[in-house]
Design a protein around this motif. Structure first.
Motif, mmCIF file in Angstrom:
data_model
loop_
_atom_site.group_PDB
_atom_site.id
_atom_site.type_symbol
_atom_site.label_atom_id
_atom_site.label_comp_id
_atom_site.label_asym_id
_atom_site.label_seq_id
_atom_site.Cartn_x
_atom_site.Cartn_y
_atom_site.Cartn_z
ATOM 1 N N VAL A 66 -38.077 -18.522 40.082
ATOM 2 C CA VAL A 66 -37.392 -18.374 41.371
ATOM 3 C C VAL A 66 -37.320 -19.711 42.102
ATOM 4 N N LEU A 67 -38.441 -20.444 42.117
ATOM 5 C CA LEU A 67 -38.531 -21.684 42.884
ATOM 6 C C LEU A 67 -37.765 -22.836 42.245
ATOM 7 N N PHE A 68 -37.835 -22.934 40.915
ATOM 8 C CA PHE A 68 -37.347 -24.140 40.254
ATOM 9 C C PHE A 68 -36.190 -23.911 39.275
ATOM 10 N N GLU A 69 -35.879 -22.648 39.007
ATOM 11 C CA GLU A 69 -34.750 -22.366 38.114
ATOM 12 C C GLU A 69 -33.720 -21.459 38.782
ATOM 13 N N GLN A 70 -33.866 -21.262 40.094
ATOM 14 C CA GLN A 70 -32.903 -20.495 40.908
ATOM 15 C C GLN A 70 -32.714 -19.059 40.413
ATOM 16 N N LYS A 71 -33.754 -18.481 39.869
ATOM 17 C CA LYS A 71 -33.665 -17.084 39.468
ATOM 18 C C LYS A 71 -33.641 -16.195 40.708
ATOM 19 N N ASP A 72 -32.832 -15.150 40.691
ATOM 20 C CA ASP A 72 -32.767 -14.220 41.806
ATOM 21 C C ASP A 72 -34.111 -13.501 41.966
ATOM 22 N N VAL A 73 -34.565 -13.389 43.226
ATOM 23 C CA VAL A 73 -35.883 -12.808 43.482
ATOM 24 C C VAL A 73 -35.973 -11.369 42.965
ATOM 25 N N ARG A 74 -34.938 -10.598 43.178
ATOM 26 C CA ARG A 74 -34.973 -9.198 42.722
ATOM 27 C C ARG A 74 -35.001 -9.103 41.197
ATOM 28 N N CYS A 75 -34.336 -10.029 40.539
ATOM 29 C CA CYS A 75 -34.385 -10.051 39.067
ATOM 30 C C CYS A 75 -35.793 -10.396 38.587
ATOM 31 N N ALA A 76 -36.487 -11.262 39.342
ATOM 32 C CA ALA A 76 -37.866 -11.611 38.991
ATOM 33 C C ALA A 76 -38.776 -10.398 39.121
ATOM 34 N N VAL A 77 -38.570 -9.613 40.171
ATOM 35 C CA VAL A 77 -39.361 -8.386 40.354
ATOM 36 C C VAL A 77 -39.089 -7.409 39.211
ATOM 37 N N GLU A 78 -37.840 -7.259 38.842
ATOM 38 C CA GLU A 78 -37.488 -6.368 37.729
ATOM 39 C C GLU A 78 -38.146 -6.823 36.425
ATOM 40 N N ALA A 79 -38.230 -8.143 36.237
ATOM 41 C CA ALA A 79 -38.867 -8.675 35.023
ATOM 42 C C ALA A 79 -40.350 -8.332 35.000
ATOM 43 N N LEU A 80 -41.007 -8.380 36.162
ATOM 44 C CA LEU A 80 -42.428 -8.046 36.230
ATOM 45 C C LEU A 80 -42.645 -6.554 36.008
ATOM 46 N N MET A 81 -41.802 -5.736 36.620
ATOM 47 C CA MET A 81 -41.968 -4.284 36.489
ATOM 48 C C MET A 81 -41.603 -3.788 35.094
ATOM 49 N N GLY A 82 -40.787 -4.544 34.368
ATOM 50 C CA GLY A 82 -40.338 -4.116 33.046
ATOM 51 C C GLY A 82 -41.148 -4.663 31.899
ATOM 52 N N ARG A 83 -42.294 -5.297 32.200
ATOM 53 C CA ARG A 83 -43.134 -5.840 31.122
ATOM 54 C C ARG A 83 -43.718 -4.720 30.277
ATOM 55 N N ASP A 84 -44.109 -5.074 29.052
ATOM 56 C CA ASP A 84 -44.717 -4.094 28.149
ATOM 57 C C ASP A 84 -45.975 -3.499 28.772
ATOM 58 N N PRO A 85 -46.304 -2.240 28.460
ATOM 59 C CA PRO A 85 -47.509 -1.602 29.003
ATOM 60 C C PRO A 85 -48.772 -2.385 28.628
ATOM 61 N N LYS A 86 -49.721 -2.412 29.555
ATOM 62 C CA LYS A 86 -50.996 -3.110 29.350
ATOM 63 C C LYS A 86 -52.137 -2.210 29.788
ATOM 64 N N THR A 87 -53.360 -2.499 29.293
ATOM 65 C CA THR A 87 -54.533 -1.864 29.868
ATOM 66 C C THR A 87 -54.938 -2.637 31.117
ATOM 67 N N GLU A 88 -55.342 -1.917 32.161
ATOM 68 C CA GLU A 88 -55.645 -2.587 33.430
ATOM 69 C C GLU A 88 -56.777 -3.589 33.303
ATOM 70 N N MET A 89 -57.733 -3.349 32.435
ATOM 71 C CA MET A 89 -58.905 -4.208 32.348
ATOM 72 C C MET A 89 -58.689 -5.419 31.452
ATOM 73 N N GLU A 90 -57.470 -5.668 31.048
ATOM 74 C CA GLU A 90 -57.160 -6.841 30.230
ATOM 75 C C GLU A 90 -57.070 -8.060 31.146
ATOM 76 N N VAL A 91 -58.258 -8.580 31.499
ATOM 77 C CA VAL A 91 -58.339 -9.633 32.504
ATOM 78 C C VAL A 91 -58.713 -10.972 31.915
ATOM 79 N N MET A 92 -59.670 -10.981 30.975
ATOM 80 C CA MET A 92 -60.156 -12.247 30.456
ATOM 81 C C MET A 92 -60.606 -12.083 29.014
ATOM 82 N N PRO A 93 -60.692 -13.166 28.262
ATOM 83 C CA PRO A 93 -61.162 -13.074 26.884
ATOM 84 C C PRO A 93 -62.590 -12.537 26.829
#
Length: 346
Positions: free
Chosen positions: A310-337
């Protein structure tokens, strides 16, 4: 009167810390490059550009000569913007003495080298990095200068240095804890600015409390994951420098990062936002650095990645939100190695 303490430079946070030190009966000298600012502090006891409503102590003086600022100082508090840290330390170097207590309160990275501020200070002054003390935590300058109750943390590998910094600052309204995890405290303070920018964007878009709560929670997981991979203790991110600073920076009108994010969410271009702010927004530079770090270390930082676009490649903010919400499913506790977690608990 207590010891002489020098504060470099005269921004909002440097001025607020100078006020705490003056209230603790120390003789405080602020260094600034601006003649007019120095004159205003000395004659009117005001710093109208950064803290217009604050009346400063008469025990605070300002100078434009570095030699006068640090002469006979027992401690030097460096609060330069991350982009100026190396140059300020280079200017300070000819007058640096090994018995000076060095504390920095800057939350960011050197973008070009991706180095933490304590590393930059160590390189320029020629002092051990582990002796530099980092001051961080949930602390708006506008509230500290009004003596609102505030709690921060000072961290150093040198326990005596951290204790000396604690004793320098601590009083009835400014409570200070110590921590040995210098790296973690420094990383937490820098990386939370990215999430604060994102929180501001969410509010600017009108997404509501549900979205912001999710952003803060997953943002904390993200910066913890990156921080641990860089050598931090995961528990640090659950403390004042981590979740404490994240909450205050991502939810308050005093936060430059939140305000900048809100304007971006409302559709203003980055250049206009930075011009409107009139002060450094560390989260912008930190997003750039974190994006590079995540790629170098192969650490997943999806929020930082989308904010970078968004900041440096002029991506639309709403498209960035959609990209985050559309990520593959994860387990919540996948925090660190797991290996890193086991190392901290062995």
């Amino acid at each position: 009167m207590g010891d002489k303490v020098a504060v470099l430079v005269a921004g909002s946070w440097g001025t607020a810390l100078a006020s705490v030190l003056a209230n603790n009966a120390h003789e405080v000298t602020i260094w600034t490059r601006n003649d007019g600012q120095a004159e205003e502090i000395n004659t009117s006891h005001k710093n109208s550009r950064y803290l217009p409503d604050a009346e400063l102590s008469s025990h605070i003086s300002a100078v434009t000569e570095m030699s006068k600022a640090v002469e006979n100082a027992k401690a030097v508090i460096i609060v330069a913007p991350s982009a100026a840290m190396r140059q300020v330390c280079a200017d300070f170097k000819p007058y640096y003495k090994e018995d000076m207590l060095i504390v920095h309160a800057t939350k960011g990275f050197e973008t070009e080298s991706l180095k933490r501020m304590s590393t930059v200070i160590s390189e320029e002054l020629g002092c051990p990095e582990g002796q530099v003390v980092v001051l961080s935590g949930p602390s708006h300058a506008e509230e500290v200068v009004r003596k609102c109750p505030t709690t921060v943390v000072v961290a150093s590998q040198d326990e005596r240095g951290a204790e000396a910094a604690r004793d320098l600052f601590m009083n009835s309204y400014f409570r200070v804890y110590t921590n040995r995890d210098q790296v973690g405290v420094e990383l937490a303070g820098a990386l939370k600015n990215i999430i604060a920018l994102g929180a501001g964007m969410s509010d600017g878009l009108g997404f509501g409390d549900n979205a912001k709560a999710a952003l803060l929670t997953r943002g904390l997981a993200e910066i913890t994951r990156a921080g641990v991979d860089m050598g931090a203790n995961p528990l640090t991110f659950a403390g004042l420098a981590g979740i404490g600073d994240l909450v205050v920076t991502a939810t308050s009108k005093h936060s430059r990062n939140w305000r900048a994010g809100s304007l971006l969410g409302q559709g203003q271009p980055l250049d206009e936002v930075l011009s409107t702010m009139g002060m450094v927004v560390e989260g912008v530079r930190t997003t750039q650095a974190a994006y590079a770090i995540s790629r170098n270390l192969n650490v997943q930082m999806p929020i930082a990645e989308q904010l970078y676009k968004v900041l440096f490649e002029q991506k639309d903010v709403r498209c960035a939100v959609e990209a985050l919400m559309g990520r593959d499913p994860k387990t919540e506790m996948e925090v660190m190695p797991l290996k890193t977690w086991e190392q901290w608990h062995s």
